[in-house]
Design a protein around this motif. Structure first.
Motif, short mmCIF file in Angstrom:
data_model
loop_
_atom_site.label_atom_id
_atom_site.label_comp_id
_atom_site.label_asym_id
_atom_site.label_seq_id
_atom_site.Cartn_x
_atom_site.Cartn_y
_atom_site.Cartn_z
N TYR A 29 -43.05 15.46 71.18
CA TYR A 29 -41.84 15.04 70.47
C TYR A 29 -40.66 15.22 71.39
O TYR A 29 -40.70 16.02 72.33
CB TYR A 29 -41.65 15.84 69.18
N ARG B 238 -44.32 15.10 60.93
CA ARG B 238 -43.51 15.16 62.15
C ARG B 238 -43.72 16.51 62.84
O ARG B 238 -43.32 17.55 62.34
CB ARG B 238 -42.03 14.96 61.82
N TYR C 123 -29.93 15.03 61.39
CA TYR C 123 -31.38 14.90 61.54
C TYR C 123 -32.09 15.16 60.22
O TYR C 123 -31.73 16.12 59.51
CB TYR C 123 -31.89 15.90 62.59
N PRO C 124 -33.11 14.36 59.86
CA PRO C 124 -33.58 13.12 60.47
C PRO C 124 -32.78 11.93 59.95
O PRO C 124 -32.58 11.79 58.74
CB PRO C 124 -35.04 13.05 60.04
N ASP D 59 -41.56 11.12 67.56
CA ASP D 59 -42.69 12.00 67.30
C ASP D 59 -43.98 11.26 67.60
O ASP D 59 -44.13 10.08 67.24
CB ASP D 59 -42.71 12.42 65.83
N ARG E 151 -43.26 7.45 66.11
CA ARG E 151 -42.46 7.51 64.89
C ARG E 151 -41.07 7.92 65.32
O ARG E 151 -40.88 8.98 65.93
CB ARG E 151 -43.03 8.55 63.92
N ALA F 91 -40.49 18.43 63.74
CA ALA F 91 -39.57 18.80 62.66
C ALA F 91 -39.31 20.30 62.59
O ALA F 91 -38.29 20.73 62.07
CB ALA F 91 -40.11 18.31 61.32
N THR G 126 -37.48 9.24 64.45
CA THR G 126 -36.94 10.00 63.34
C THR G 126 -35.44 10.28 63.45
O THR G 126 -34.85 10.82 62.52
CB THR G 126 -37.67 11.36 63.20
N HIS G 127 -34.83 9.93 64.59
CA HIS G 127 -33.42 10.30 64.76
C HIS G 127 -32.84 9.49 65.90
O HIS G 127 -33.57 8.93 66.73
CB HIS G 127 -33.34 11.80 65.06
N ASP H 11 -36.49 6.62 60.17
CA ASP H 11 -37.92 6.73 59.94
C ASP H 11 -38.51 5.35 60.18
O ASP H 11 -38.68 4.55 59.26
CB ASP H 11 -38.23 7.21 58.53
#
Length: 445
Positions: free
Chosen positions: A194, A80, A123-124, A189, A175, A83, A177-178, A127
């Protein structure tokens, strides 16, 4: 009643007269835009214009890497990129005054609402694989509303919405993630960008289709605002230059590509879309000066859009989208783009030596010139000076009284390193790009 001395009156009148002598630039055109040909094709050398700029094997290798980066968010071990500091905008809001769309300081209640919606403590929280359903803005916070630094300062305020990270085309692998506290936004992401996009702009993917891999056949869009429609004529989204789509079939006049749609459960399904060959070509395009210049023609005069907002592009957005059809992966922001290939430092040289270095060592159409916060493509020599293609907000100005401003250009143009120098004088100082050039980098060298 305040009485002024004769000396004070004289000084006051002098200041007022000097202010009146400052040129009005609002109706003026930067002279470079008149003197320099505003066509990239004009800078081609006839002997070399059809000669590939990279060996065929090298370009195939780079294009394969491009597709691997494109599909990387769907890989199980995706790293990520967001991240490291996904909530930088919360820190930015807390460190000083920021300004809302009404150009007034953001109030504490709105700041707290945005912070709460970001739900940073969780976070996260997701996924999942997904795909964009259309061209979508990627934001630093879960909101469409802009936030600015002090709009009273030159180079701040509109259009420089600091929440705008950039834009992702339709069909981009993601992707997720959150998710925001209210569920309306998701944090995504990609290998490129991102940030936050509305949930409504994506569809979920459990298992990517077999045609959507780095080894599959693809086309790339080579015109802007190409409308994609399904077999029944239903509009899906518009695609711009640089959009990559997988191919399911081809004829002599068109390609059939796969485009995503969402069902009622927001699961992705794929429909076939036919695109004529004059709007999309097999990926990657062969990298010749003529092909690159011909594609660059389509960017000329396009409006500036910070973070590719308002259907425009900024400096790094133009550079990335210009090279993407050739399978040449570039990062999204100018500072990262300036580190690709062989970097030649310019900052320690005199301004004249910087120009001389660009002319002697630069490779036309494959050399970028970096300034703080800006990037340009070197096209070649024009009457002893480097000619540069860039999407340019404006020329820096400073009045005799020290007030900074911008002589707005606001589009993709070709200039020298000293656009606007014709207005440089006692009453107005024009900022020189040559004086601020930091590096040049020879791409893929």
């Amino acid at each position: 009643m305040i009485r002024l001395s004769r000396f004070s009156v004289t000084i006051l009148l002098l200041v007022l007269s000097l202010t009146g002598c400052q040129p009005n630039l609002s109706q003026s055109i930067v002279r470079d835009l008149i003197l320099l040909p505003q066509s990239p094709l004009a800078y081609l050398q006839d002997d070399d214009k059809q000669r590939p700029l990279l060996p065929e094997e090298k370009q195939r290798e780079l294009a394969a890497q491009f597709l691997e980066e494109h599909y990387r968010p769907w890989q199980t071990e995706e790293k990520r990129i967001g991240a490291n500091h996904p909530f930088w905008a919360i820190d930015w809001m807390s460190k000083g005054e920021v300004y809302a769309a009404n150009l007034q300081p953001l109030d504490a209640e709105r700041r707290e609402t945005l912070t709460r919606q970001a739900n940073a403590g969780q976070y996260p929280s997701l996924d999942r694989r997904a795909v964009t359903l259309r061209r979508v803005d990627v934001r630093a916070l879960p909101t469409h509303s802009p936030l600015f630094n002090d709009p009273g300062q030159a180079g701040q305020g509109f259009p420089f919405d600091l929440l705008q990270h950039g834009v992702l085309p339709g069909g981009t692998p993601l992707r997720v993630t959150h998710q925001s506290l209210d569920g309306d936004w998701v944090f995504v992401d990609t290998a490129l960008l991102y940030g936050w996009i509305p949930l409504s702009q994506l569809a979920w993917i459990d298992v990517p289709p077999g045609q959507m891999t780095a080894s599959a056949r693809h086309v790339v869009i080579t015109q802007d605002e190409v409308p994609l429609q399904d077999a029944n004529g239903a509009y899906l989204f518009s695609a711009n230059i640089g959009t990559i789509l997988p191919v399911s079939d081809s004829t002599l006049s068109s390609d059939t590509v796969l485009a995503p749609v969402a069902d009622l459960n927001r699961q992705a399904h794929w429909v076939e879309v036919t695109i004529p060959h004059d709007q999309a070509e097999p990926f990657p395009l062969v990298l010749t000066p003529h092909k690159l210049a011909s594609l660059a023609e389509r960017f000329m005069g396009q409006p500036y859009g910070w973070g590719d907002s308002y259907e425009g592009r900024d400096c790094s957005g133009t550079i990335r989208d210009l090279f993407a059809p050739f399978g040449l992966w570039l990062p999204r922001n100018s500072a990262d783009q300036a580190q690709v290939g062989r970097v030649v430092p310019l900052a320690e040289q005199t301004p004249k030596d910087r120009e001389r270095t660009i002319l002697t060592e630069g490779r036309p159409f494959l050399t970028l010139i970096q300034l703080p916060g800006h990037i340009m493509l070197y096209l070649g020599e024009y009457k002893g000076h480097p000619a540069l293609l860039h999407t340019f907000w404006g020329v820096r100005t400073r009045t005799l009284t020290g007030r900074e401003g911008r002589w707005i250009v606001g589009k993709t143009v070709i200039t020298t390193l000293q656009p606007g120098a014709e207005k440089n004088g006692l009453f107005l100082t024009i900022g020189s790009l040559r004086d601020r050039a930091m590096n040049m980098n020879l791409l893929f060298d």
